[in-house]
Design an enzyme around this catalytic site. Sequence first.
Site, mmCIF file in Angstrom:
data_model
loop_
_atom_site.group_PDB
_atom_site.id
_atom_site.type_symbol
_atom_site.label_atom_id
_atom_site.label_comp_id
_atom_site.label_asym_id
_atom_site.label_seq_id
_atom_site.Cartn_x
_atom_site.Cartn_y
_atom_site.Cartn_z
ATOM 1 N N ASP A 343 -34.036 -40.579 18.367
ATOM 2 C CA ASP A 343 -34.511 -39.214 17.650
ATOM 3 C C ASP A 343 -33.336 -38.114 17.347
ATOM 4 O O ASP A 343 -32.505 -38.012 18.283
ATOM 5 C CB ASP A 343 -35.557 -38.610 18.461
ATOM 6 C CG ASP A 343 -36.302 -37.493 18.136
ATOM 7 O OD1 ASP A 343 -36.943 -37.227 17.154
ATOM 8 O OD2 ASP A 343 -35.802 -36.276 19.018
ATOM 9 N N GLU A 379 -32.364 -41.645 13.385
ATOM 10 C CA GLU A 379 -33.064 -40.484 12.728
ATOM 11 C C GLU A 379 -32.008 -39.741 12.290
ATOM 12 O O GLU A 379 -31.362 -38.953 13.006
ATOM 13 C CB GLU A 379 -34.151 -39.965 13.473
ATOM 14 C CG GLU A 379 -34.828 -38.921 12.493
ATOM 15 C CD GLU A 379 -35.795 -37.837 13.413
ATOM 16 O OE1 GLU A 379 -36.730 -37.537 12.905
ATOM 17 O OE2 GLU A 379 -35.431 -37.657 14.504
#
Length: 706
Positions: A343, A379
């Site tokens: 993330d 990401e």
Amino acid sequence: MIAVDDGVPAPLGAHFDGRGVNFALFSEHATAVDICLFEPGERHETRTVRLPCRTDDVWHGYLRGVLPGQLYGYRVHGPWDPGNGHRFNPSKLLLDPYAREIRGKIRWHDALYGHRRGGREDRIDRRDSAVYMPRCVVTAPEVPNLALDPVRRPLADTVVYEAHVKALTRTHPAIPEPERGTYAALAHPAIIEHLVKLGVTALELLPIQGFVDDRFLVDKGLVNFWGYQPLSYFAPDPRYLGEGGLGSLKAAIRELNAAGIETWLDVVYNHTAEGDHTGPTLAFRGIDNASYYKLDPADRHRNIDCTGCGNTFDVSHPRVMQLVLDSLRHWVTAYGIAGFRFDLASSLGRSPLAFSPQAAFFQAVAQDPVLARVKMVAEPWDIGEGGYQLGGYPRGWSEWNDQFRDATRGFWKGDSGTLAKVTQGLTGSREVFAPSRRSPLASVNFIASHDGFTLADTVAYEAKHNEANGEDNRDGHGHNVSRNYGVEGDTDNPAVLSLRARQKRNMLATVMLAQGVPMLLMGDERSRSQGGNNNAYAQDNPTSWMDWSTDPDPALSGFVSNLLALRRSQPALRRRRFFTGTLIDPDQPLRDVHWLAPEGTEMGESHWSDDGLQAFGMQIGNDGEPGDRLLMLFNAGEGACTFHLDPVVGGPWWPVFDTGEPEGASPPDAPAYASGAAVPLAGRTVLVLTAAGAGAGIRAGWASGR
């Protein structure tokens, strides 16, 4: 009886050796560290032991007589000097960053804050926080288990299914009620059968590392359902343990492995649940705030926030990087995890503030003998300056390709000027990833993910509807690249429903026919809707859960299954190198990727510059095997068109897949098209054709159960 010895500074954490437990905690700026031992059900510690030794900023001690199952926490002494980044407060019980198991959950109270909440920040709060904190648990030594070795499927053959432990399993009628929503439910034959039938090869779980429900959510009766507020990087979150404990997660991963499915984790090493400088003191802030977090050099009482969550974990610090690497290795070796999705991964490459693909973290991962064998997916952005880094990661990393998502959505909803972007995505986004010397496998292609509209909502809503989150619909992004086709939300209009069904299939086909690694969002194969909520992070209810009782588009799962069977059968869809546009045969004008205009010619500059062009053809071959070819025809326009097959592409061609068919597979008696033939193509359709004779073999494979 407990006896205290010096112990050793490594490994960090609490480790039982058969006679006692060695405790080791890093803190560069502390002056003393206490280990607090608790009995089950007790509000306060029953014994406190000062760790006797400090070696290279690691505080350690050996407690003979302590056994697995012992509950514990830390109190760390040091300066209370927020202006210099130090927030030590021994009144606050702290979690061990290396704890393998956590018991209980946070009960929000002002005593959890190191300073007087609501008052002057420089005033220390000396109320004891222990009664409101969960406990760490000493665990038994981990024994290597060969059965936990992951499948290690080649990335070229990987199809990712992004899911949430509870959302996937909470309502399935075949799963016993006590197991629903737990790690054990992932291993239920009904779940595994569904994944295998679809053809996915990797189950990517939203965060399961121990996380916190934000106070502002709890005050509104909500929770942090997605789990992007981490606090414990080694321990599975206890809310999904069920009756099986830690072993249930290992057992689930073992069963998924046996079915040929890898388990990946979505991990959050960019920030923690402690928030900004006004946030609570739960672990890292009280252990060594100035080491674990990036602080503003001009005002060290404040955090640098590249994440939008109040703080940024300082992975450029050697000990913080060690914690992240130790955590990743733990999930691989103890649980059998085969891949990680990071993330807001750009924060991991900030050294100390600017992003660099040569950052120490990336280099450490590349040379690590355990992690170098694991799939790494970024990401590729955070919200800090220079944070958007799609294409900027080093070799060995893949990335979520949001440009693919937006281009595909835009092309099929009829946006002008999207042709070049959607064709770039179909070829693996060479322009994005080739400069970093990577292959098409660097691109993880998706149409929907947990963050944003589901596939069904992408064709049913044009605006977000996040009122249930309690923020007056201000949360969530407004850039949805979606279309409702005349009705916002639910409808019983058969024409609208038919069009939405067709568009879902067109977008799914674009993902699965593109070069790269395809990803499917949980429930998209069952047309799962969140009622237009594009930020359902706080919705632990039917908004987020998979509804196994109803299926508004019952043919869609079969469509996905057939589409993935086609992908498996065609090596040309799983290339490991980019197309180059070069001639396959010097004596023939056919290229390794040959773009066709509807009128039957190779696409030229006039076609590529035509912002209104909505139909094109794409002929491709497998890398090194030019005879293994596919022809894909795309028509995003509302009206039908006729494709004239350029004699250069040869023939005959057999239709094998058609998004106009509910389950995708072309009829067995579909006629072949000869070289130069005219192929009718309905509006909003993808048609896939393959070389003569191959089509019957593909359809036979589908009929035999793939």
